[in-house]
Design a protein around this motif. Structure first.
Motif, short mmCIF file in Angstrom:
data_model
loop_
_atom_site.label_atom_id
_atom_site.label_comp_id
_atom_site.label_asym_id
_atom_site.label_seq_id
_atom_site.Cartn_x
_atom_site.Cartn_y
_atom_site.Cartn_z
N LEU A 83 0.83 -1.21 0.00
CA LEU A 83 0.00 0.00 0.00
C LEU A 83 0.87 1.26 0.00
CD1 LEU A 83 -2.80 1.47 0.47
CD2 LEU A 83 -2.23 1.35 2.91
N THR A 84 1.92 1.26 0.80
CA THR A 84 2.77 2.45 0.91
C THR A 84 3.37 2.84 -0.43
OG1 THR A 84 3.30 1.94 3.22
CG2 THR A 84 4.81 3.41 2.03
N LEU A 85 3.82 1.86 -1.20
CA LEU A 85 4.41 2.17 -2.51
C LEU A 85 3.34 2.67 -3.49
CD1 LEU A 85 7.14 -0.54 -3.08
CD2 LEU A 85 7.22 1.61 -1.82
N TYR A 86 2.17 2.08 -3.44
CA TYR A 86 1.06 2.55 -4.28
C TYR A 86 0.75 4.02 -3.98
CZ TYR A 86 -3.70 2.58 -6.27
OH TYR A 86 -4.84 2.87 -6.99
N LEU A 87 0.64 4.35 -2.69
CA LEU A 87 0.35 5.73 -2.30
C LEU A 87 1.51 6.67 -2.61
CD1 LEU A 87 -1.44 5.16 1.15
CD2 LEU A 87 -2.49 5.71 -1.07
N LEU A 88 2.72 6.17 -2.54
CA LEU A 88 3.88 6.98 -2.88
C LEU A 88 3.82 7.41 -4.34
CD1 LEU A 88 6.65 8.13 -2.03
CD2 LEU A 88 7.65 5.94 -2.74
N HIS A 89 3.54 6.46 -5.23
CA HIS A 89 3.44 6.81 -6.65
C HIS A 89 2.34 7.83 -6.87
CE1 HIS A 89 3.20 6.30 -11.05
NE2 HIS A 89 1.90 6.41 -10.84
N TYR A 90 1.18 7.59 -6.28
CA TYR A 90 0.04 8.46 -6.58
C TYR A 90 0.06 9.77 -5.81
CZ TYR A 90 -2.05 5.35 -9.90
OH TYR A 90 -2.27 4.58 -11.03
N THR A 91 0.83 9.86 -4.75
CA THR A 91 1.06 11.18 -4.15
C THR A 91 1.86 12.04 -5.12
OG1 THR A 91 0.99 10.30 -1.90
CG2 THR A 91 2.11 12.41 -2.23
N PHE A 165 10.39 -1.39 -8.61
CA PHE A 165 9.47 -0.26 -8.46
C PHE A 165 10.24 1.05 -8.31
CE2 PHE A 165 7.07 2.74 -5.92
CZ PHE A 165 5.80 2.71 -6.48
N PHE A 166 11.21 1.08 -7.41
CA PHE A 166 11.93 2.33 -7.17
C PHE A 166 12.81 2.72 -8.35
CE2 PHE A 166 11.05 1.61 -2.56
CZ PHE A 166 10.44 2.84 -2.33
N TRP A 167 13.36 1.73 -9.06
CA TRP A 167 14.11 2.06 -10.27
C TRP A 167 13.18 2.69 -11.31
CZ3 TRP A 167 13.66 0.09 -15.32
CH2 TRP A 167 14.63 0.57 -16.21
N GLY A 168 12.02 2.09 -11.52
CA GLY A 168 11.07 2.64 -12.48
C GLY A 168 10.59 4.02 -12.07
N MET A 169 10.36 4.23 -10.78
CA MET A 169 9.91 5.54 -10.30
C MET A 169 10.98 6.60 -10.54
SD MET A 169 8.29 6.48 -6.59
CE MET A 169 7.25 7.95 -6.42
N ALA A 170 12.24 6.23 -10.32
CA ALA A 170 13.33 7.18 -10.55
C ALA A 170 13.41 7.57 -12.03
CB ALA A 170 14.66 6.58 -10.09
N VAL A 171 13.26 6.59 -12.91
CA VAL A 171 13.28 6.87 -14.35
C VAL A 171 12.09 7.74 -14.74
CG1 VAL A 171 13.09 5.82 -16.65
CG2 VAL A 171 14.57 4.77 -14.92
N PRO A 203 10.78 7.54 -22.00
CA PRO A 203 11.27 6.83 -20.81
C PRO A 203 10.41 7.07 -19.58
CG PRO A 203 12.68 8.69 -21.33
CD PRO A 203 11.74 8.54 -22.47
N ASN A 204 9.65 8.17 -19.57
CA ASN A 204 8.72 8.37 -18.46
C ASN A 204 7.65 7.28 -18.45
OD1 ASN A 204 7.94 9.57 -20.91
ND2 ASN A 204 6.53 10.99 -19.92
N TYR A 205 7.17 6.89 -19.63
CA TYR A 205 6.20 5.80 -19.71
C TYR A 205 6.87 4.46 -19.40
CZ TYR A 205 3.07 9.09 -22.11
OH TYR A 205 2.27 10.17 -22.43
N MET A 206 8.08 4.26 -19.91
CA MET A 206 8.81 3.03 -19.61
C MET A 206 9.00 2.89 -18.11
SD MET A 206 12.69 1.93 -20.68
CE MET A 206 13.40 3.02 -19.42
N GLY A 207 9.39 3.99 -17.44
CA GLY A 207 9.58 3.94 -16.00
C GLY A 207 8.31 3.58 -15.26
N GLU A 208 7.18 4.16 -15.70
CA GLU A 208 5.91 3.85 -15.04
C GLU A 208 5.53 2.39 -15.26
OE1 GLU A 208 1.37 5.56 -14.54
OE2 GLU A 208 2.91 6.79 -15.47
N MET A 210 7.61 -0.09 -15.55
CA MET A 210 8.45 -0.89 -14.67
C MET A 210 8.04 -0.75 -13.21
SD MET A 210 10.08 -2.37 -16.93
CE MET A 210 11.08 -3.39 -15.87
N GLU A 211 7.56 0.42 -12.83
CA GLU A 211 7.01 0.57 -11.48
C GLU A 211 5.91 -0.44 -11.22
OE1 GLU A 211 6.09 4.51 -9.65
OE2 GLU A 211 6.65 5.26 -11.64
N TRP A 212 4.96 -0.51 -12.17
CA TRP A 212 3.80 -1.37 -11.91
C TRP A 212 4.12 -2.84 -12.14
CZ3 TRP A 212 1.39 0.93 -8.61
CH2 TRP A 212 1.11 2.29 -8.70
N LEU A 213 5.17 -3.15 -12.92
CA LEU A 213 5.64 -4.53 -12.97
C LEU A 213 6.21 -4.92 -11.61
CD1 LEU A 213 6.34 -7.16 -14.38
CD2 LEU A 213 8.44 -6.07 -15.23
N GLY A 214 7.06 -4.06 -11.04
CA GLY A 214 7.60 -4.35 -9.72
C GLY A 214 6.51 -4.46 -8.68
#
Length: 266
Positions: A83-91, A165-171, A203-208, A210-214
């Protein structure tokens, strides 16, 4: 907090998510979602971009926080991490990104307005997905209650998914920053350069993706897999449309080796 039985609604919503995926792919073969550089009239009154992003992404925060505490496993450490990672992305997507768009208006290039009907479609999807993901991770996915019952596999899976997830979020965030910086410089659209932009147009889409794959690896549920598949169904065709747009606008100046979404592949 009191629990409730919504099993029929949950499974109907889950099937709907899987049905939406091929429909999205099919529709985006003939239609480019008309916002941003692909904006066109006929999709309702325009909204300020920052306001539209805030409103249409908001269910991922408020609906999730309403529903999650009603799940059987809401206090279990594994779904709390997920849940925390989901909320982190959407914050970032609901609050921080719209604020960055809003304050970029004082620079040389104002963000394009967002059509109302597209914002409503996105709002409806986020209602569906926030409901599914919050109920899936807190109630409809089973977790071990003792450390001797499969914990090593879950911890390994969660750790691997978290890294991805964190790698994808950084990208994702760094690529958004490049695009916002180019907008702030004024002078119209430019070719983004550096980093993952040398390999893919989006790469912004690629990163997203990879976030949701993680995240799907962490959550390990039909709902999280469906969300990952929808992300690919939606962002893949849009990335391809971006690549075609860049090639038409910049011609031979645009690097021919760049793919749309996945390096060397697509």
């Amino acid at each position: 907090m009191d629990q409730f039985d919504d099993s029929k609604l949950f499974w109907a919503a889950l099937v709907s998510l899987y049905v939406i995926c091929p429909l999205t792919i099919a529709s985006l073969q003939f239609l480019v979602a008309p916002y941003g550089r692909h904006a066109q009239p006929g999709w309702g009154p325009p909204l300020p971009a920052a306001l539209a992003w805030f409103l249409m992404e908001s269910p991922t925060l408020w609906l999730t926080l309403i529903l999650y505490p009603r799940g059987h496993y809401c206090s279990h450490p594994i779904p709390l991490i997920i849940l925390t990672l989901y909320l982190l992305h959407y914050t970032n997507r609901t609050v921080i990104y719209p604020l960055r768009l809003h304050f970029s208006k004082s620079k040389k290039m104002k963000p394009k307005d967002f059509p109302l009907y597209i914002a409503l479609i996105a709002f409806a999807f986020n209602l569906l997905n926030a409901y599914l993901q919050s109920r899936s991770i807190s109630h409809y996915t089973d977790y071990p209650t003792t450390f001797s019952n499969g914990w090593w596999w879950i911890c390994l899976r969660v750790a691997a998914g978290m890294l991805l997830f964190f790698w994808g979020m950084a990208v994702n965030i760094s690529s958004d920053s490049v695009l916002l910086r180019l907008k702030s410089e004024g002078g119209g659209y430019k070719i983004p350069r550096g980093g993952w932009f040398e390999l893919v147009s989006c790469p912004n889409y690629m990163g997203e993706m990879m976030e949701w794959l993680g995240w799907a690896i962490m959550a390990w549920s039909p709902a999280s897999l469906g969300f990952f598949l929808y992300t690919c169904s939606n962002l893949g065709p849009r990335a391809k449309a971006h690549l075609q747009w860049y090639r038409q606008k910049f011609g031979d100046e645009y690097p021919k080796s760049r793919k749309a979404f996945i390096p060397f592949v697509y």
